[in-house]
Design an enzyme around this catalytic site. Sequence first.
Site, PDB file in Angstrom:
ATOM      1  N   SER A  75      31.607  45.857  -3.391  1.00 25.68           N
ATOM      2  CA  SER A  75      30.642  44.817  -2.896  1.00 25.68           C
ATOM      3  C   SER A  75      30.761  43.542  -2.413  1.00 25.68           C
ATOM      4  O   SER A  75      30.241  43.166  -1.637  1.00 25.68           O
ATOM      5  CB  SER A  75      29.479  44.824  -4.147  1.00 25.68           C
ATOM      6  OG  SER A  75      28.833  46.029  -4.422  1.00 25.68           O
ATOM      7  N   LYS A  92      21.578  48.962 -14.847  1.00 27.17           N
ATOM      8  CA  LYS A  92      20.702  49.265 -13.677  1.00 27.17           C
ATOM      9  C   LYS A  92      19.030  49.617 -14.310  1.00 27.17           C
ATOM     10  O   LYS A  92      18.134  49.220 -13.811  1.00 27.17           O
ATOM     11  CB  LYS A  92      20.832  50.360 -13.031  1.00 27.17           C
ATOM     12  CG  LYS A  92      21.792  50.200 -11.969  1.00 27.17           C
ATOM     13  CD  LYS A  92      22.109  51.204 -11.223  1.00 27.17           C
ATOM     14  CE  LYS A  92      23.096  51.176  -9.981  1.00 27.17           C
ATOM     15  NZ  LYS A  92      23.190  52.305  -9.090  1.00 27.17           N
ATOM     16  N   ASN A 105      19.001  48.045  -8.634  1.00 26.36           N
ATOM     17  CA  ASN A 105      20.305  47.502  -8.286  1.00 26.36           C
ATOM     18  C   ASN A 105      20.495  46.323  -7.513  1.00 26.36           C
ATOM     19  O   ASN A 105      21.498  45.930  -7.257  1.00 26.36           O
ATOM     20  CB  ASN A 105      20.978  48.785  -7.292  1.00 26.36           C
ATOM     21  CG  ASN A 105      20.297  48.828  -5.991  1.00 26.36           C
ATOM     22  OD1 ASN A 105      19.265  48.483  -5.881  1.00 26.36           O
ATOM     23  ND2 ASN A 105      21.267  49.395  -5.234  1.00 26.36           N
ATOM     24  N   ASP A 115      19.288  51.946  -3.027  1.00 29.28           N
ATOM     25  CA  ASP A 115      20.316  53.276  -3.047  1.00 29.28           C
ATOM     26  C   ASP A 115      19.837  54.449  -2.180  1.00 29.28           C
ATOM     27  O   ASP A 115      20.401  54.735  -1.242  1.00 29.28           O
ATOM     28  CB  ASP A 115      20.818  53.783  -4.568  1.00 29.28           C
ATOM     29  CG  ASP A 115      21.592  52.967  -5.159  1.00 29.28           C
ATOM     30  OD1 ASP A 115      22.348  52.199  -4.587  1.00 29.28           O
ATOM     31  OD2 ASP A 115      21.837  53.068  -6.573  1.00 29.28           O
ATOM     32  N   THR A 132      23.773  70.808 -16.092  1.00 29.03           N
ATOM     33  CA  THR A 132      22.831  70.632 -17.108  1.00 29.03           C
ATOM     34  C   THR A 132      21.652  70.820 -16.677  1.00 29.03           C
ATOM     35  O   THR A 132      20.906  69.831 -16.160  1.00 29.03           O
ATOM     36  CB  THR A 132      23.088  69.604 -18.048  1.00 29.03           C
ATOM     37  OG1 THR A 132      24.582  69.437 -17.965  1.00 29.03           O
ATOM     38  CG2 THR A 132      22.635  69.696 -19.313  1.00 29.03           C
ATOM     39  N   ARG A 168      18.853  68.203 -17.712  1.00 27.90           N
ATOM     40  CA  ARG A 168      18.706  66.918 -17.012  1.00 27.90           C
ATOM     41  C   ARG A 168      17.886  66.772 -15.539  1.00 27.90           C
ATOM     42  O   ARG A 168      17.266  65.758 -15.283  1.00 27.90           O
ATOM     43  CB  ARG A 168      20.142  66.391 -16.566  1.00 27.90           C
ATOM     44  CG  ARG A 168      20.776  66.001 -17.763  1.00 27.90           C
ATOM     45  CD  ARG A 168      22.136  65.357 -17.417  1.00 27.90           C
ATOM     46  NE  ARG A 168      22.062  63.789 -17.082  1.00 27.90           N
ATOM     47  CZ  ARG A 168      22.755  63.071 -16.256  1.00 27.90           C
ATOM     48  NH1 ARG A 168      23.881  63.714 -16.334  1.00 27.90           N
ATOM     49  NH2 ARG A 168      22.620  61.842 -16.347  1.00 27.90           N
ATOM     50  N   ILE A 174      27.823  61.627  -1.423  1.00 23.83           N
ATOM     51  CA  ILE A 174      27.847  60.450  -1.947  1.00 23.83           C
ATOM     52  C   ILE A 174      29.029  59.750  -2.194  1.00 23.83           C
ATOM     53  O   ILE A 174      29.357  58.390  -2.172  1.00 23.83           O
ATOM     54  CB  ILE A 174      26.861  59.934  -2.739  1.00 23.83           C
ATOM     55  CG1 ILE A 174      27.346  60.431  -4.281  1.00 23.83           C
ATOM     56  CG2 ILE A 174      25.612  60.322  -2.404  1.00 23.83           C
ATOM     57  CD1 ILE A 174      26.410  59.423  -5.378  1.00 23.83           C
ATOM     58  N   TYR A 225      32.613  58.325  -1.614  1.00 25.36           N
ATOM     59  CA  TYR A 225      33.332  57.609  -0.310  1.00 25.36           C
ATOM     60  C   TYR A 225      35.049  57.275  -0.497  1.00 25.36           C
ATOM     61  O   TYR A 225      35.598  57.082   0.405  1.00 25.36           O
ATOM     62  CB  TYR A 225      32.495  56.411  -0.082  1.00 25.36           C
ATOM     63  CG  TYR A 225      32.776  55.491  -0.935  1.00 25.36           C
ATOM     64  CD1 TYR A 225      31.679  55.338  -1.755  1.00 25.36           C
ATOM     65  CD2 TYR A 225      33.658  54.466  -1.227  1.00 25.36           C
ATOM     66  CE1 TYR A 225      31.439  54.445  -3.074  1.00 25.36           C
ATOM     67  CE2 TYR A 225      33.577  53.538  -2.297  1.00 25.36           C
ATOM     68  CZ  TYR A 225      32.480  53.393  -3.210  1.00 25.36           C
ATOM     69  OH  TYR A 225      32.480  52.347  -4.068  1.00 25.36           O
TER      70      TYR A 225
HETATM   71  P1  ATR Z   1      25.291  58.545 -11.891  1.00 22.38           P
HETATM   72  O1  ATR Z   1      24.275  57.957 -12.799  1.00 22.38           O
HETATM   73  O2  ATR Z   1      26.224  57.636 -11.656  1.00 22.38           O
HETATM   74  O3  ATR Z   1      24.868  59.484 -11.004  1.00 22.38           O
HETATM   75  P2  ATR Z   1      25.780  60.244 -14.194  1.00 22.38           P
HETATM   76  O4  ATR Z   1      24.315  60.104 -14.719  1.00 22.38           O
HETATM   77  O5  ATR Z   1      26.693  60.448 -14.971  1.00 22.38           O
HETATM   78  O6  ATR Z   1      26.295  59.329 -13.073  1.00 22.38           O
HETATM   79  O7  ATR Z   1      25.596  61.933 -13.404  1.00 22.38           O
HETATM   80  C1  ATR Z   1      26.790  62.423 -12.825  1.00 22.38           C
HETATM   81  C2  ATR Z   1      26.333  63.832 -12.371  1.00 22.38           C
HETATM   82  O8  ATR Z   1      27.433  64.470 -11.780  1.00 22.38           O
HETATM   83  C3  ATR Z   1      25.636  64.871 -13.170  1.00 22.38           C
HETATM   84  O9  ATR Z   1      24.794  65.555 -12.510  1.00 22.38           O
HETATM   85  C4  ATR Z   1      26.674  65.669 -13.652  1.00 22.38           C
HETATM   86  O10 ATR Z   1      26.117  66.801 -14.293  1.00 22.38           O
HETATM   87  P3  ATR Z   1      25.661  67.011 -15.735  1.00 22.38           P
HETATM   88  O11 ATR Z   1      24.381  66.533 -15.774  1.00 22.38           O
HETATM   89  O12 ATR Z   1      25.738  68.265 -16.081  1.00 22.38           O
HETATM   90  O13 ATR Z   1      26.465  66.296 -16.501  1.00 22.38           O
HETATM   91  C5  ATR Z   1      27.521  65.663 -12.709  1.00 22.38           C
HETATM   92  N1  ATR Z   1      28.955  65.981 -12.873  1.00 22.38           N
HETATM   93  C6  ATR Z   1      29.745  65.255 -13.288  1.00 22.38           C
HETATM   94  N2  ATR Z   1      31.026  65.938 -13.622  1.00 22.38           N
HETATM   95  C7  ATR Z   1      30.725  67.163 -13.203  1.00 22.38           C
HETATM   96  C8  ATR Z   1      31.581  68.442 -13.023  1.00 22.38           C
HETATM   97  N3  ATR Z   1      32.934  68.369 -13.379  1.00 22.38           N
HETATM   98  N4  ATR Z   1      31.086  69.357 -12.571  1.00 22.38           N
HETATM   99  C9  ATR Z   1      29.638  69.638 -12.318  1.00 22.38           C
HETATM  100  N5  ATR Z   1      28.847  68.519 -12.370  1.00 22.38           N
HETATM  101  C10 ATR Z   1      29.378  67.216 -13.008  1.00 22.38           C
END
Ligand code: ATR
Length: 277
Positions: free
Chosen positions: A15, A64, A85, A100, A152, A155, A218, A220
């Site tokens: 940033s 956030k 943000n 975002d 999951t 979520r 997303i 980069y």
């Molecule tokens: P942010 O808020 O930055 O988006 P986050 O809340 O930790 O980060 O979310 C990360 C996302 O990446 C979630 O959808 C997570 O899946 P889960 O909800 O099942 O944890 C997903 N994610 C991270 N590592 C993963 C992996 N190895 N395989 C599949 N999904 C993954």
Amino acid sequence: MKLGLIGNPIKHSLSPWIHNQLLQQANISGEYNLYELEPGSFTEQVELLRKEGLNGFNVTVPFKQKIMMELDDVDTQAELIGAVNTVKVENGQWTGFNTDGKGFLNSLKVKYPDISSSDINILILGAGGAAKGIFYTLVHAGFENIDIANRTSARVKEMTKGNDKTKRSGILSLAEAENHVADYDLIIQTTTVGMKPHTEQQIISLENIREGTIVSDIVYQPLMTAFLKEASEKGARIHQGHEMLLYQAVYAFEIWTGASLDEQGLLETLEAHLKGA
Ligand code: ATR
């Protein structure tokens, strides 16, 4: 103009580099400083921050949501997303925004104007903070067919709880998403999977994708993820993470300064910077 970023950790944030470019292009003299706050004493540190004389600041992980309690006003979009943000400071009043999702959508529309049709089929991969910002922005913009796949599924339910606007917002497993990639016009990868140093990782295979589908990632770093590489090889059109990164920063900068900037030129500069990194 005194600007900054709060979060933790933020030492490696892009940033400051981006906003210094924006200040230069807008011909505004100013600074963009890092404020690495301790989560344990957030409220006390925010009180100190109020005395810094900032005109605005960005907010990143893990503040956030926490910052919302400190605000005088929150814009509708940020309220819907449940995360802020960007904060604008005016006469001591703090107003929160979330740039975002709009950064994502604006950058996508500039590149692919045909995306404006609201009846396209969209698949979001992931259900974290980034997914939520993008989901509610798409819903707000009138897109009605949005499916979400996450490792999951609970979520996803949590993320879409406040939504009653989309006709169809199905919840899929990652395996189901992989089998049905041909059903979508736009696929958005919002997780950290594929990010440096795990650049070989890919959330789902795009083996069955249709030509011309738009695939967005997303992530980069790298600029060209394994996911986007496969999309491109299969004839899909791609949208890269740094495009969203730049547009969300430009939108925040516009909120603070009212300046309008040439995003395309800035995008090329950012691309060169990231390639050199
Ligand atoms: P942010 O808020 O930055 O988006 P986050 O809340 O930790 O980060 O979310 C990360 C996302 O990446 C979630 O959808 C997570 O899946 P889960 O909800 O099942 O944890 C997903 N994610 C991270 N590592 C993963 C992996 N190895 N395989 C599949 N999904 C993954």
